[in-house]
Design an enzyme around this catalytic site. Structure first.
Site, PDB file in Angstrom:
ATOM      1  N   ASP A  28      -6.755  -6.372   4.094  1.00 28.75           N
ATOM      2  CA  ASP A  28      -6.104  -5.062   4.163  1.00 28.75           C
ATOM      3  C   ASP A  28      -6.167  -4.504   5.577  1.00 28.75           C
ATOM      4  O   ASP A  28      -7.253  -4.311   6.119  1.00 28.75           O
ATOM      5  CB  ASP A  28      -6.826  -4.123   3.177  1.00 28.75           C
ATOM      6  CG  ASP A  28      -6.224  -2.736   3.099  1.00 28.75           C
ATOM      7  OD1 ASP A  28      -5.141  -2.507   3.677  1.00 28.75           O
ATOM      8  OD2 ASP A  28      -6.841  -1.876   2.439  1.00 28.75           O
ATOM      9  N   GLY A  29      -4.973  -4.249   6.148  1.00 28.59           N
ATOM     10  CA  GLY A  29      -4.894  -3.612   7.452  1.00 28.59           C
ATOM     11  C   GLY A  29      -4.111  -4.431   8.460  1.00 28.59           C
ATOM     12  O   GLY A  29      -4.530  -5.522   8.828  1.00 28.59           O
ATOM     13  N   GLY A  68      -0.809   1.642   9.546  1.00 31.73           N
ATOM     14  CA  GLY A  68      -0.104   1.500  10.821  1.00 31.73           C
ATOM     15  C   GLY A  68      -0.972   1.073  11.995  1.00 31.73           C
ATOM     16  O   GLY A  68      -0.525   1.111  13.144  1.00 31.73           O
ATOM     17  N   ASP A 122      -4.705   3.739  -1.997  1.00 31.82           N
ATOM     18  CA  ASP A 122      -5.803   4.082  -1.093  1.00 31.82           C
ATOM     19  C   ASP A 122      -6.327   5.477  -1.372  1.00 31.82           C
ATOM     20  O   ASP A 122      -5.604   6.460  -1.210  1.00 31.82           O
ATOM     21  CB  ASP A 122      -5.308   4.003   0.356  1.00 31.82           C
ATOM     22  CG  ASP A 122      -5.088   2.567   0.803  1.00 31.82           C
ATOM     23  OD1 ASP A 122      -6.038   1.772   0.694  1.00 31.82           O
ATOM     24  OD2 ASP A 122      -3.967   2.247   1.239  1.00 31.82           O
ATOM     25  N   MET A 134      -9.043   8.295  -0.312  1.00 32.23           N
ATOM     26  CA  MET A 134      -9.886   8.661   0.836  1.00 32.23           C
ATOM     27  C   MET A 134     -10.445  10.063   0.659  1.00 32.23           C
ATOM     28  O   MET A 134      -9.737  10.953   0.190  1.00 32.23           O
ATOM     29  CB  MET A 134      -9.039   8.636   2.110  1.00 32.23           C
ATOM     30  CG  MET A 134      -8.352   7.314   2.354  1.00 32.23           C
ATOM     31  SD  MET A 134      -7.327   7.433   3.826  1.00 32.23           S
ATOM     32  CE  MET A 134      -6.716   5.755   3.910  1.00 32.23           C
ATOM     33  N   HIS A 178      -1.166  -1.277  -4.239  1.00 34.36           N
ATOM     34  CA  HIS A 178      -2.433  -0.928  -3.599  1.00 34.36           C
ATOM     35  C   HIS A 178      -2.489   0.586  -3.390  1.00 34.36           C
ATOM     36  O   HIS A 178      -1.602   1.172  -2.766  1.00 34.36           O
ATOM     37  CB  HIS A 178      -2.528  -1.655  -2.253  1.00 34.36           C
ATOM     38  CG  HIS A 178      -3.845  -1.494  -1.566  1.00 34.36           C
ATOM     39  ND1 HIS A 178      -4.952  -2.271  -1.869  1.00 34.36           N
ATOM     40  CD2 HIS A 178      -4.247  -0.646  -0.589  1.00 34.36           C
ATOM     41  CE1 HIS A 178      -5.967  -1.915  -1.097  1.00 34.36           C
ATOM     42  NE2 HIS A 178      -5.561  -0.918  -0.314  1.00 34.36           N
ATOM     43  N   SER A 208       0.841  -1.199   0.000  1.00 33.11           N
ATOM     44  CA  SER A 208       0.000   0.000   0.000  1.00 33.11           C
ATOM     45  C   SER A 208       0.874   1.246   0.000  1.00 33.11           C
ATOM     46  O   SER A 208       1.593   1.520   0.968  1.00 33.11           O
ATOM     47  CB  SER A 208      -0.900   0.007   1.237  1.00 33.11           C
ATOM     48  OG  SER A 208      -1.408   1.307   1.433  1.00 33.11           O
ATOM     49  N   MET A 218     -11.658  -5.811   5.241  1.00 28.43           N
ATOM     50  CA  MET A 218     -10.850  -4.859   6.008  1.00 28.43           C
ATOM     51  C   MET A 218     -10.555  -5.446   7.388  1.00 28.43           C
ATOM     52  O   MET A 218     -11.474  -5.837   8.109  1.00 28.43           O
ATOM     53  CB  MET A 218     -11.597  -3.526   6.191  1.00 28.43           C
ATOM     54  CG  MET A 218     -11.691  -2.658   4.964  1.00 28.43           C
ATOM     55  SD  MET A 218     -10.130  -2.320   4.129  1.00 28.43           S
ATOM     56  CE  MET A 218      -9.192  -1.473   5.407  1.00 28.43           C
ATOM     57  N   HIS A 273      -8.273   1.141  -4.127  1.00 31.30           N
ATOM     58  CA  HIS A 273      -9.222   0.941  -3.029  1.00 31.30           C
ATOM     59  C   HIS A 273      -9.908   2.268  -2.734  1.00 31.30           C
ATOM     60  O   HIS A 273      -9.292   3.170  -2.160  1.00 31.30           O
ATOM     61  CB  HIS A 273      -8.420   0.423  -1.812  1.00 31.30           C
ATOM     62  CG  HIS A 273      -9.231   0.200  -0.584  1.00 31.30           C
ATOM     63  ND1 HIS A 273      -8.651   0.026   0.662  1.00 31.30           N
ATOM     64  CD2 HIS A 273     -10.571   0.112  -0.379  1.00 31.30           C
ATOM     65  CE1 HIS A 273      -9.598  -0.161   1.561  1.00 31.30           C
ATOM     66  NE2 HIS A 273     -10.768  -0.100   0.957  1.00 31.30           N
ATOM     67  N   GLY A 331      -8.875   4.179   6.997  1.00 25.86           N
ATOM     68  CA  GLY A 331      -8.571   5.597   7.203  1.00 25.86           C
ATOM     69  C   GLY A 331      -7.088   5.860   7.403  1.00 25.86           C
ATOM     70  O   GLY A 331      -6.593   6.911   7.019  1.00 25.86           O
ATOM     71  N   PHE A 332      -6.402   4.901   7.997  1.00 24.55           N
ATOM     72  CA  PHE A 332      -4.992   5.125   8.322  1.00 24.55           C
ATOM     73  C   PHE A 332      -4.190   3.836   8.185  1.00 24.55           C
ATOM     74  O   PHE A 332      -4.721   2.755   8.442  1.00 24.55           O
ATOM     75  CB  PHE A 332      -4.865   5.633   9.771  1.00 24.55           C
ATOM     76  CG  PHE A 332      -5.675   6.864  10.023  1.00 24.55           C
ATOM     77  CD1 PHE A 332      -5.168   8.123   9.719  1.00 24.55           C
ATOM     78  CD2 PHE A 332      -6.968   6.761  10.518  1.00 24.55           C
ATOM     79  CE1 PHE A 332      -5.940   9.261   9.920  1.00 24.55           C
ATOM     80  CE2 PHE A 332      -7.750   7.892  10.720  1.00 24.55           C
ATOM     81  CZ  PHE A 332      -7.236   9.151  10.422  1.00 24.55           C
ATOM     82  N   SER A 362       2.610  -0.327   6.168  1.00 23.62           N
ATOM     83  CA  SER A 362       3.751  -0.177   7.072  1.00 23.62           C
ATOM     84  C   SER A 362       4.552  -1.469   7.199  1.00 23.62           C
ATOM     85  O   SER A 362       5.763  -1.419   7.446  1.00 23.62           O
ATOM     86  CB  SER A 362       3.271   0.298   8.448  1.00 23.62           C
ATOM     87  OG  SER A 362       2.201  -0.502   8.902  1.00 23.62           O
ATOM     88  N   MET A 376     -12.086   4.488  -0.718  1.00 20.44           N
ATOM     89  CA  MET A 376     -12.745   4.695   0.575  1.00 20.44           C
ATOM     90  C   MET A 376     -13.438   6.048   0.497  1.00 20.44           C
ATOM     91  O   MET A 376     -13.055   7.016   1.165  1.00 20.44           O
ATOM     92  CB  MET A 376     -11.701   4.641   1.697  1.00 20.44           C
ATOM     93  CG  MET A 376     -11.232   3.222   1.974  1.00 20.44           C
ATOM     94  SD  MET A 376      -9.663   3.188   2.856  1.00 20.44           S
ATOM     95  CE  MET A 376      -8.557   3.430   1.482  1.00 20.44           C
TER      96      MET A 376
HETATM   97  C1  DX5 Z   1      -6.367   1.649   5.539  1.00 20.63           C
HETATM   98  C2  DX5 Z   1      -5.907   1.378   4.124  1.00 20.63           C
HETATM   99  C3  DX5 Z   1      -4.814   0.394   4.084  1.00 20.63           C
HETATM  100  C4  DX5 Z   1      -3.545   0.830   4.780  1.00 20.63           C
HETATM  101  C5  DX5 Z   1      -2.792  -0.389   5.171  1.00 20.63           C
HETATM  102  O1  DX5 Z   1      -7.402   2.533   5.500  1.00 20.63           O
HETATM  103  O2  DX5 Z   1      -6.988   0.894   3.344  1.00 20.63           O
HETATM  104  O3  DX5 Z   1      -4.542  -0.021   2.753  1.00 20.63           O
HETATM  105  O4  DX5 Z   1      -2.750   1.671   3.996  1.00 20.63           O
HETATM  106  O5  DX5 Z   1      -1.704  -0.016   5.959  1.00 20.63           O
HETATM  107  P1  DX5 Z   1      -1.084  -1.009   7.041  1.00 20.63           P
HETATM  108  O6  DX5 Z   1      -0.638  -2.228   6.291  1.00 20.63           O
HETATM  109  O7  DX5 Z   1       0.050  -0.214   7.612  1.00 20.63           O
HETATM  110  O8  DX5 Z   1      -2.166  -1.313   8.026  1.00 20.63           O
HETATM  111 ZN    ZN Z   2      -6.497  -0.094   1.388  1.00 17.09          ZN
END
Ligand code: DX5
Ligand code: ZN
Length: 222
Positions: free
Chosen positions: A173-174, A143, A33, A35, A31, A6, A135, A64, A140-141, A196, A66
């Site tokens: 994912d996550g 890490g 993201d 948002m 990937h 990602s 998910m 992806h 949203g984030f 991360s 969101m």
């Molecule tokens: C979260 C994203 C993920 C995120 C994954 O909202 O959809 O794709 O970047 O990051 P890690 O692998 O650090 O959880």
């Molecule tokens: Zn994602």
């Protein structure tokens, strides 16, 4: 088995180099993201940057969305070079119509569900999709920590996919890392997003190899 780093966790001041490095490291997807600050409490990037990413890499883009009412933007993201466009079941009122629209654009269609959305909500759309995204954090984030109860959902989604007899990808994912990827593979996932867990390490190639070793140890092919 696919590894999808990602780019949300990449260094955006050196995005071209980061993309080259994950390509050399053997990434199967990139990937991306997207948002909107409404569907999730964060804002990231739009079609303009996706198009730039497309120019900088030959790895297929796993986009992806969101965002609320993603049907407004699927054409733009298709044009920007997406290979897969994934929308959230919670974000669109007419999910079936949105999935058809993505496929008509010649792009693979994915549907994602948040941690509190049951897998059963996919029952009447699964026949239509190319990818299911579970998910394992609240989106949203990057890490955040992997939500353990997602493993049960992955297993449930795997069973549902097997029942269709169709080659639907099952993405997670996550919070995916070398340390937990084996368990996630055992539950039935075959596309692993990691932000991360890859970009937070020094040697992306080594990290992705370790991830593949763990997946292999789960008894499935990487
Ligand atoms: C979260 C994203 C993920 C995120 C994954 O909202 O959809 O794709 O970047 O990051 P890690 O692998 O650090 O959880
Ligand atoms: Zn994602």
């Amino acid at each position: 088995m696919k590894i999808s780093p990602s780019v949300l966790s990449a260094d955006f001041t050196r995005l071209e180099k980061e993309l080259k490095d994950i390509g050399d490291a053997g990434a199967d997807y990139v990937h991306v993201d997207v948002m909107d600050g409404h569907f999730v409490p964060n804002i990231s990037i739009g079609p303009f940057v996706v198009e730039a990413i497309k120019r900088a890499t030959s790895i297929p883009l796993d986009v992806h969305l969101m965002i609320d009412a993603p049907e407004r933007f699927v054409a733009e993201f298709a044009k920007a070079g997406s290979s897969v466009i994934t929308v959230h079941a919670e974000a669109t009122r007419h999910l079936h119509r949105t999935v058809q629209a993505i496929k008509e654009l010649g792009v693979k269609a994915g549907v994602s569900i948040n941690p509190a959305t049951p897998v059963s909500s996919l029952e009447d759309i699964i026949e239509e999709v190319d990818l299911v995204l579970i998910m394992s954090v609240n989106p949203g984030f990057s890490g955040q920590g992997f939500i353990k109860s997602s493993l049960k959902k992955i297993a449930r989604a795997r069973r549902m996919i097997e029942e269709t007899g169709r080659p639907i990808e099952l993405e997670v994912d996550g919070g995916v890392k070398v340390e937990n990827i084996r368990q996630i593979a055992l539950a039935g996932a075959d596309v692993f997003v990691s932000g991360s867990g890859i970009f937070g390490t020094k040697d992306y190639g080594k990290t992705i190899s370790l991830m593949r070793e763990e997946i292999n140890a789960a008894g499935v092919k990487a």
